[in-house]
Design an enzyme around this catalytic site. Structure first.
Site, mmCIF file in Angstrom:
data_model
loop_
_atom_site.group_PDB
_atom_site.id
_atom_site.type_symbol
_atom_site.label_atom_id
_atom_site.label_comp_id
_atom_site.label_asym_id
_atom_site.label_seq_id
_atom_site.Cartn_x
_atom_site.Cartn_y
_atom_site.Cartn_z
ATOM 1 N N TYR A 41 0.804 -1.222 0.000
ATOM 2 C CA TYR A 41 0.000 0.000 0.000
ATOM 3 C C TYR A 41 0.839 1.276 0.000
ATOM 4 C CZ TYR A 41 -3.323 -3.565 1.328
ATOM 5 O OH TYR A 41 -4.069 -4.707 1.346
ATOM 6 N N SER A 115 -3.089 -6.992 7.976
ATOM 7 C CA SER A 115 -3.735 -7.474 6.753
ATOM 8 C C SER A 115 -2.696 -8.023 5.788
ATOM 9 C CB SER A 115 -4.542 -6.368 6.073
ATOM 10 O OG SER A 115 -5.313 -5.708 6.980
ATOM 11 N N TYR A 116 -2.590 -7.406 4.584
ATOM 12 C CA TYR A 116 -1.616 -7.950 3.625
ATOM 13 C C TYR A 116 -0.211 -7.963 4.231
ATOM 14 C CZ TYR A 116 0.461 -9.392 -0.700
ATOM 15 O OH TYR A 116 1.121 -10.135 -1.631
ATOM 16 N N TRP A 164 -11.225 -6.053 -2.779
ATOM 17 C CA TRP A 164 -9.762 -5.889 -2.674
ATOM 18 C C TRP A 164 -9.099 -5.989 -4.046
ATOM 19 C CZ3 TRP A 164 -5.198 -8.539 -3.527
ATOM 20 C CH2 TRP A 164 -4.064 -8.021 -2.886
ATOM 21 N N ASP A 253 -13.900 -8.574 12.230
ATOM 22 C CA ASP A 253 -12.921 -8.509 11.147
ATOM 23 C C ASP A 253 -13.054 -9.761 10.277
ATOM 24 O OD1 ASP A 253 -10.663 -8.049 9.577
ATOM 25 O OD2 ASP A 253 -9.334 -9.029 11.023
ATOM 26 N N HIS A 288 -12.641 -4.515 10.001
ATOM 27 C CA HIS A 288 -11.405 -4.376 9.230
ATOM 28 C C HIS A 288 -11.094 -2.966 8.698
ATOM 29 C CE1 HIS A 288 -7.952 -6.350 7.480
ATOM 30 N NE2 HIS A 288 -8.095 -5.502 6.476
#
Ligand code: BEZ
Length: 586
Positions: A41, A115-116, A164, A253, A288
């Site tokens: 990101y 997350s990622y 996403w 989440d 989330h």
């Protein structure tokens, strides 16, 4: 505080690609222990530096850590092609090895991020790099099949996948040739109008996304948990993980089931005493997307204590990294687990997860066979029913039950994740509701929720869904946790088995995890249906490949739930019998 930042340091990978990396060094001669975050990101994006779910970078640097932020391959300032998951294992290993060899690094590294940014932590941990001493995965998964892309019952997490992927395709467009830019409008309109993103069938063939992110086509082409998924599932290699983890999650989440499963996996199978015993788990009433971590939702607020600000995220990271990366001797923590208990609306420290004093209590489905809607005759009772009955509903994939709150990812108008009132779903004939009488005493439910259903369907495949709901005295039916089971995967996620129409089967649904006190005056409710859309994809009921089926291919299923002494359909709740917290509330 003074520090230096070196921007865009090229860190070489084994294939010659150099990934852009920022290095923040504290004041002083060093060498320093290092904390690495790898993100798709943008390492320069402000989101990494002011996100309340993540530790505060400035505090980490001030505490004497070198903080290292890297753009993963094919994103922002790093060259190459972004293929989610594929490169994160080797690229994390190469980055850790490079890091440990830098003169300013003392050779000990921790990883962090949400997350990622958590996917690469799990992959790095299962590759066993000596420099890596600890990981801090926040709202993420060590098994990307189970979350976020599909689900433990085999359904596609459609909302997460399409939302996403659309965002990732947009980011890829910016890097690609100019002629691709024409897709931007279509991608953006899918995000602002989720109906246009989700409704068209088939799901497959979304060229506007796959032109920039071919990986979406791969995800849809692998509905089973085959080698495509097994290779990136660190949960399958627990014994290779020798570092402890600080897990942070939210009850609403999309990843929460995997947050606790990773903790349990390492407790049982971690490859060292540190990995098994050094873990910490923190879960609050959060969901989330950014901005949903105050614990305040339109239909339910958990009070000031519910805010992530009260959870001490930075302090928890520092204490954990000081112990495991810096190797400082710290007084032993008396607890591994800190959870926000909804209903009591308070934080509690616990020795372990599941709570060691959990009793798994069956709540049986009962009633006269007309449980359709919240006004039907469905009963939820701790007593084994004495009469057999069957509830029936029609499941039409062209008119699915809408997802209301829960673990959806998107925050588009009209859809938000979290503890939403289910009234609109419970008014539908295709939603069965089983409810206890008004509780005279509080019931504390903390842990893994499971649903056993004895079912029959008119079609060779279909889905069954379950939702656990807290019915408040004012009538609000507040969602706590939910799950889905695709009938073809009832025995195995790798070998689907159709069900001969008209034959009975027993299904076990994983409804995820929660921590909630059902207070006196409330009722416990179970909703059963066959769709929860767009949280999950719609089963087309044909038994064929769902992602490739169009609107004209779908079948309407007539689905049945049996209950009674010979068909003990039941909700299994993790009950902890503690002194009622209700009396201790202010
Ligand atoms: C995230 O990085 O926030 C994310 C990644 C995969 C699915 C959902 C969210």
């Amino acid at each position: 505080m003074t520090f230096t930042v070196e921007v865009d340091v090229p860190v070489p990978m084994r294939d010659g690609v150099a990934l852009a990396t920022n290095v923040w060094l504290p004041d002083g001669p060093g060498p320093f222990p290092a904390l690495l975050v790898r993100t798709p990101y943008g390492k320069d994006d402000a989101g990494l530096y002011g996100n309340p779910k993540l530790p505060d970078v400035f505090t980490l640097v001030e505490a004497g850590y070198a903080v290292v932020a890297q753009d993963v391959r094919g994103t922002s300032r790093s060259p190459g092609t972004f293929v989610p998951h594929t490169h994160e294992g080797p690229d994390s290993v190469d980055t850790l090895t490079w890091l440990a060899a830098q003169p300013w690094c003392d050779g000990a590294v921790g990883m962090w991020g949400g997350s990622y940014m958590g996917f690469s932590q799990w992959q790095a941990a299962s590759h066993g790099v000596p420099a890596l001493r600890a990981i801090a995965p926040v709202m993420t998964s060590a098994d990307p099949y189970a979350a976020p892309w599909r689900s433990p019952g085999g359904a596609l997490s459609q909302d997460a996948v399409l939302t996403w992927s659309t965002l990732a395709a947009l980011r890829n467009l910016r890097r690609g040739p100019d002629e691709g830019r024409g897709d931007a409008g279509a991608l953006l309109s899918g995000l602002s109008d989720p109906r246009s993103l989700h409704e068209p069938l088939p799901i497959d063939g979304r060229a506007v996304v796959t032109r920039s992110l071919p990986w979406l086509g791969e995800v849809l082409a692998h509905p089973e948990r085959d080698a495509f998924w097994q290779e990136i599932a660190s949960t399958d290699h627990g014994e290779r993980i020798t570092v402890p983890a600080l897990h942070i999650g939210g009850w609403f989440d999309v990843f929460v089931g995997e947050t606790v499963r990773s903790y349990r996996m390492l407790r049982r199978r971690g490859g060292s005493a540190a990995a098994r015993d050094g873990q910490r788990l923190i879960i609050g009433p959060w969901s989330h997307p950014d901005g949903t971590d105050l614990g305040t939702y339109p239909d339910r607020s958990f009070g000031l204590a519910g805010s992530i600000k009260t959870a001490g995220i930075t302090e928890a990271h520092l204490r954990f990294f000081d112990r495991w990366v810096r190797g400082r001797e710290l007084p032993e923590d008396t607890h591994r687990v800190r959870i926000f208990v909804m209903g009591a609306d308070e934080w509690r420290d616990e020795p372990d997860w599941p709570l060691p004093d959990t009793r798994y209590a069956g709540f049986f489905l009962d009633g006269g066979g007309r449980a359709n809607t919240a006004h039907g005759d469905g009963i939820l009772t701790p007593d084994v029913p004495t009469e057999e009955a069957t509830d029936t509903f029609r499941y039409d994939p062209r008119d699915p039950v809408p997802s209301l709150g829960g673990t959806v990812l998107a925050t588009a108008p009209g859809s938000y994740p979290g503890p939403a009132d289910q009234a609109a779903a419970e008014a539908r004939e295709d939603v069965l509701c089983f409810t206890t009488p008004v509780l005279e005493r509080p019931v504390e439910v903390i842990g893994h929720v499971t649903l056993v259903l004895h079912i029959r369907s008119s079609t060779p495949d279909t889905d069954f869904t379950g939702k656990l709901v807290d019915v408040h005295p004012d009538g609000r039916a507040i969602l706590l946790c939910e799950g889905i089971q695709r009938v073809r995967y009832r025995k195995s996620l790798t070998e689907p088995a159709p069900l001969a129409p008209g034959t009975d089967a027993e299904l076990t649904l994983d409804l995820g995890v929660t921590a909630n006190v059902f207070r006196s005056g409330h009722r416990i409710r179970l909703e059963v249906s066959s769709s929860n859309f767009p949280r999950y994809d719609r089963n087309t009921n044909t038994g064929a490949t769902i992602a490739t089926e169009g609107a004209d291919d779908v079948l309407v299923a007539v689905n049945h739930v049996h209950h009674g002494p010979a068909h003990p359909s039941r909700l299994i709740l993790p009950v902890s019998e503690r002194p009622a917290s209700e009396e201790t509330r202010p």
